[in-house]
Design a protein around this motif. Structure first.
Motif, short mmCIF file in Angstrom:
data_model
loop_
_atom_site.label_atom_id
_atom_site.label_comp_id
_atom_site.label_asym_id
_atom_site.label_seq_id
_atom_site.Cartn_x
_atom_site.Cartn_y
_atom_site.Cartn_z
N TYR A 2 33.08 -20.09 -18.07
CA TYR A 2 33.28 -21.54 -18.19
C TYR A 2 34.60 -21.85 -18.88
O TYR A 2 35.31 -22.78 -18.49
CB TYR A 2 32.11 -22.19 -18.93
N GLU A 14 39.90 -20.83 -10.07
CA GLU A 14 39.28 -21.64 -9.00
C GLU A 14 38.14 -20.87 -8.33
O GLU A 14 37.11 -21.45 -7.99
CB GLU A 14 40.32 -22.07 -7.98
N ARG A 17 35.24 -21.01 -10.68
CA ARG A 17 34.61 -22.33 -10.61
C ARG A 17 33.70 -22.42 -9.38
O ARG A 17 32.59 -22.94 -9.44
CB ARG A 17 35.68 -23.42 -10.56
N GLU A 22 30.89 -25.12 -8.68
CA GLU A 22 31.82 -26.25 -8.76
C GLU A 22 31.49 -27.24 -9.90
O GLU A 22 31.51 -28.46 -9.69
CB GLU A 22 31.89 -27.01 -7.43
N PRO A 23 31.20 -26.74 -11.11
CA PRO A 23 30.89 -27.68 -12.19
C PRO A 23 32.13 -28.48 -12.58
O PRO A 23 33.25 -27.99 -12.48
CB PRO A 23 30.47 -26.76 -13.34
N ASP A 24 31.91 -29.71 -13.04
CA ASP A 24 33.04 -30.51 -13.50
C ASP A 24 33.43 -30.08 -14.92
O ASP A 24 32.75 -29.26 -15.54
CB ASP A 24 32.75 -32.01 -13.42
N ARG A 25 34.53 -30.62 -15.43
CA ARG A 25 35.04 -30.23 -16.74
C ARG A 25 34.03 -30.51 -17.85
O ARG A 25 33.90 -29.73 -18.79
CB ARG A 25 36.37 -30.91 -17.03
N CYS A 28 31.46 -27.77 -17.82
CA CYS A 28 32.07 -26.53 -18.29
C CYS A 28 32.22 -26.56 -19.81
O CYS A 28 31.95 -25.55 -20.48
CB CYS A 28 33.43 -26.31 -17.64
#
Length: 79
Positions: A2, A14, A17, A22-25, A28
């Motif tokens: 993360y 990438e 991720r 595909e978690p958002d910031r 993370c």
């Protein structure tokens, strides 16, 4: 993993991720913070039960399990 996504500090951030779903910031950041706290509690030999019941725990476990399975299918992680 993360933190790698948060920092963009490795060429494969990438791909990592993608492996994590595909978690958002924000996710993370929450996951990285939770994992750092978990590591500290384990190091200090504090019972982990309450920490493992936090809502983020299931999401992290699921994402890491899926990442491990994908890496295994690709031949990068032993079954």
């Amino acid at each position: 993993m993360y933190n790698r996504v948060l920092r963009h500090d490795r060429p494969d951030w990438e791909a990592v991720r993608h492996l994590l779903g595909e978690p958002d910031r924000a996710v993370c950041h929450l996951a990285a913070t939770w994992l750092a706290e978990l590591r500290k509690l384990a190091r200090d030999e504090v019972p982990l039960g309450p920490h493992l019941k936090q809502p983020i725990a299931r999401g992290v476990a699921t994402a890491l399990s899926r990442a491990r399975d994908a890496l295994s299918r690709a031949g990068f992680y032993p079954v």
